[in-house]
Design an enzyme around this catalytic site. Structure first.
Site, PDB file in Angstrom:
ATOM      1  CB  THR A 112      -1.314   0.405   1.130  1.00 19.38           C
ATOM      2  OG1 THR A 112      -0.468  -0.178   2.181  1.00 19.38           O
ATOM      3  CG2 THR A 112      -1.902  -0.564   1.481  1.00 19.38           C
TER       4      THR A 112
ATOM      5  CD  GLN B 285      -2.014 -13.814   1.287  1.00 16.25           C
ATOM      6  OE1 GLN B 285      -2.752 -14.101   1.334  1.00 16.25           O
ATOM      7  NE2 GLN B 285      -1.138 -13.430   2.629  1.00 16.25           N
TER       8      GLN B 285
ATOM      9  CG  ASP C 267       2.943  -6.278  -5.921  1.00 18.96           C
ATOM     10  OD1 ASP C 267       3.799  -7.048  -6.067  1.00 18.96           O
ATOM     11  OD2 ASP C 267       2.851  -5.609  -5.188  1.00 18.96           O
TER      12      ASP C 267
ATOM     13  CG  HIS D 114      -2.682 -15.713  -4.315  1.00 18.97           C
ATOM     14  ND1 HIS D 114      -3.089 -14.466  -3.181  1.00 18.97           N
ATOM     15  CD2 HIS D 114      -3.133 -16.362  -3.924  1.00 18.97           C
ATOM     16  CE1 HIS D 114      -4.097 -15.926  -2.227  1.00 18.97           C
ATOM     17  NE2 HIS D 114      -3.127 -16.640  -2.602  1.00 18.97           N
TER      18      HIS D 114
ATOM     19  CG  ASN E 296      -1.829  -6.663   9.341  1.00 11.42           C
ATOM     20  OD1 ASN E 296      -1.284  -6.524   7.773  1.00 11.42           O
ATOM     21  ND2 ASN E 296      -3.155  -6.600   9.065  1.00 11.42           N
TER      22      ASN E 296
HETATM   23  P1  NAD Z   1      -5.696  -7.779   2.727  1.00  9.96           P
HETATM   24  O1  NAD Z   1      -6.290  -6.831   2.218  1.00  9.96           O
HETATM   25  O2  NAD Z   1      -6.860  -9.307   3.108  1.00  9.96           O
HETATM   26  O3  NAD Z   1      -5.086  -7.309   4.108  1.00  9.96           O
HETATM   27  C1  NAD Z   1      -4.002  -6.518   3.692  1.00  9.96           C
HETATM   28  C2  NAD Z   1      -3.995  -5.810   5.710  1.00  9.96           C
HETATM   29  O4  NAD Z   1      -2.288  -5.100   5.796  1.00  9.96           O
HETATM   30  C3  NAD Z   1      -4.911  -5.089   6.341  1.00  9.96           C
HETATM   31  O5  NAD Z   1      -5.167  -5.623   7.467  1.00  9.96           O
HETATM   32  C4  NAD Z   1      -4.254  -4.119   6.332  1.00  9.96           C
HETATM   33  O6  NAD Z   1      -4.993  -3.712   7.629  1.00  9.96           O
HETATM   34  C5  NAD Z   1      -3.170  -4.267   6.434  1.00  9.96           C
HETATM   35  N1  NAD Z   1      -2.120  -2.426   5.840  1.00  9.96           N
HETATM   36  C6  NAD Z   1      -2.511  -1.867   4.711  1.00  9.96           C
HETATM   37  N2  NAD Z   1      -1.387  -1.187   4.471  1.00  9.96           N
HETATM   38  C7  NAD Z   1      -0.763  -1.619   5.625  1.00  9.96           C
HETATM   39  C8  NAD Z   1       0.685  -1.077   5.662  1.00  9.96           C
HETATM   40  N3  NAD Z   1       1.782   0.104   5.287  1.00  9.96           N
HETATM   41  N4  NAD Z   1       1.592  -1.606   7.157  1.00  9.96           N
HETATM   42  C9  NAD Z   1       1.269  -2.357   7.437  1.00  9.96           C
HETATM   43  N5  NAD Z   1      -0.443  -2.908   7.505  1.00  9.96           N
HETATM   44  C10 NAD Z   1      -0.778  -2.734   6.314  1.00  9.96           C
HETATM   45  O7  NAD Z   1      -4.531  -8.285   2.086  1.00  9.96           O
HETATM   46  P2  NAD Z   1      -3.734  -9.615   1.918  1.00  9.96           P
HETATM   47  O8  NAD Z   1      -3.703 -10.593   3.365  1.00  9.96           O
HETATM   48  O9  NAD Z   1      -2.837  -9.859   1.212  1.00  9.96           O
HETATM   49  O10 NAD Z   1      -5.242 -10.479   1.330  1.00  9.96           O
HETATM   50  C11 NAD Z   1      -5.340 -10.222   0.055  1.00  9.96           C
HETATM   51  C12 NAD Z   1      -5.654 -10.671  -1.684  1.00  9.96           C
HETATM   52  O11 NAD Z   1      -5.496  -9.689  -2.388  1.00  9.96           O
HETATM   53  C13 NAD Z   1      -4.247 -11.681  -1.116  1.00  9.96           C
HETATM   54  O12 NAD Z   1      -4.650 -12.692  -1.984  1.00  9.96           O
HETATM   55  C14 NAD Z   1      -3.341 -10.979  -2.878  1.00  9.96           C
HETATM   56  O13 NAD Z   1      -3.183 -11.572  -3.332  1.00  9.96           O
HETATM   57  C15 NAD Z   1      -4.153  -9.991  -3.580  1.00  9.96           C
HETATM   58  N6  NAD Z   1      -4.397  -9.302  -3.645  1.00  9.96           N
HETATM   59  C16 NAD Z   1      -2.146  -8.032  -3.758  1.00  9.96           C
HETATM   60  C17 NAD Z   1      -2.006  -7.241  -4.199  1.00  9.96           C
HETATM   61  C18 NAD Z   1      -1.347  -7.026  -4.852  1.00  9.96           C
HETATM   62  O14 NAD Z   1      -0.266  -7.776  -5.250  1.00  9.96           O
HETATM   63  N7  NAD Z   1      -0.369  -5.175  -3.923  1.00  9.96           N
HETATM   64  C19 NAD Z   1      -3.029  -5.930  -4.046  1.00  9.96           C
HETATM   65  C20 NAD Z   1      -4.672  -6.544  -3.565  1.00  9.96           C
HETATM   66  C21 NAD Z   1      -4.997  -7.799  -3.738  1.00  9.96           C
END
Ligand code: NAD
Ligand code: ZN
Length: 256
Positions: free
Chosen positions: A30, A103, A106, A121, A219
């Site tokens: 993010t 997971q 990117d 993934h 997290n």
């Molecule tokens: P999720 O969206 O379920 O959880 C992300 C977690 O990270 C949240 O609990 C949030 O509070 C926390 N968070 C966000 N920014 C943060 C930061 N800077 N520091 C600390 N914590 C932070 O994500 P997940 O568990 O990876 O599951 C989502 C699924 O979506 C995965 O399977 C993935 O494949 C996919 N996904 C991937 C991307 C990517 O590749 N960047 C982006 C979106 C979704």
């Protein structure tokens, strides 16, 4: 424990561990400008996840066209690794964290310098044909979309192309997830960073390591595995992980 004690305690565990596995989710990216799914600004607050099933993608050319247009505008292709990704690559270079299971789709861990990344993934960096499994660089497909092909077909067999990622309703790649499980079985410390730890089977990886040894969760919000964590760090991954890499480096320097 205060933040400094926590970072030093975790650094000591990293140095002590036989094998550390880093497990990451969307939260670590993010700070590179890629929204996560379930965080406060997550994608699921804006769009319906049901649209993203493989069944809809295969059945409906309009969904495919929409997906390719969205890929053209996607922040993923221009994103740069952030301090969190760089810190994880530093841990590998320091010789204490040989493996990343992510997971994320990117490709930012590799861009930061991590050399052994298991992408459970898949990856947006490649396209794959859903019919003949041909693969190629995603840029080739995006170039065709820019050139006016709204739903480019497989250059080899005419089949349906998609990013080489696992969509809802699609099975994981057996060899990839098996390797991730095998790594978990060999590890006694897991640093899980930026994941809600709620998507299975991926979230079984940190759970397995936590059952064998220690699970450290970094997290911003609570996760599904908080109950079993040896340490819970509620912080931004881009701030905490560099502090951890610094503390590990300092400990290793004391040892020689
Ligand atoms: P999720 O969206 O379920 O959880 C992300 C977690 O990270 C949240 O609990 C949030 O509070 C926390 N968070 C966000 N920014 C943060 C930061 N800077 N520091 C600390 N914590 C932070 O994500 P997940 O568990 O990876 O599951 C989502 C699924 O979506 C995965 O399977 C993935 O494949 C996919 N996904 C991937 C991307 C990517 O590749 N960047 C982006 C979106 C979704
Ligand atoms: Zn094909």
């Amino acid at each position: 424990m205060g933040v400094d004690e926590t970072v030093h305690q975790i650094a000591a565990w990293v140095v002590e561990a036989e094998r550390t596995l880093v497990f990451t989710g969307a939260g670590i990216s993010t700070e590179s400008g890629i929204p996560d799914f379930r965080g406060p600004n997550g994608l699921w607050k804006k769009v319906d996840p049901k649209l993203f099933t493989i069944q809809n993608y295969v059945a409906d050319p309009e969904i495919r066209k929409r997906s390719w247009r969205a890929r053209l505008d996607s922040e993923m292709f221009d994103a740069e690794p952030n301090t969190g990704h760089v810190a994880i690559a530093r841990l590998e270079a320091l010789g204490v964290a040989p493996i990343v299971v992510t997971q994320n789709i990117d490709g930012l861990h590799q861009a930061a310098g991590s050399t052994d990344v298991i992408e459970v993934h898949g990856s947006v960096r490649e396209f794959v044909c859903l019919d003949c499994a041909a693969r190629g660089p995603i840029e080739d497909a995006l170039e065709r979309v820019r050139g006016g092909e709204a739903d480019p077909a497989c250059p080899d067999c005419g089949g349906i192309l998609k990013t080489a990622t696992i969509s809802f309703g699609q099975n994981l790649e057996t060899d990839v997830i098996e390797r991730a499980f095998a790594e978990a079985e060999k590890s006694d410390l897991c640093i899980a960073a930026g994941s809600s730890l709620s998507v299975t089977p991926a979230a079984h990886i940190p759970r397995i390591v936590g059952e064998r040894g220690r699970l450290v969760i970094v997290n911003a919000e609570p996760t599904d595995l908080d109950f079993m964590a040896a340490a819970l760090v509620s912080a931004q991954t881009g701030t905490f992980l560099p502090a951890l890499a610094d503390a590990v480096e300092a400990l290793l320097a004391e040892r020689v």
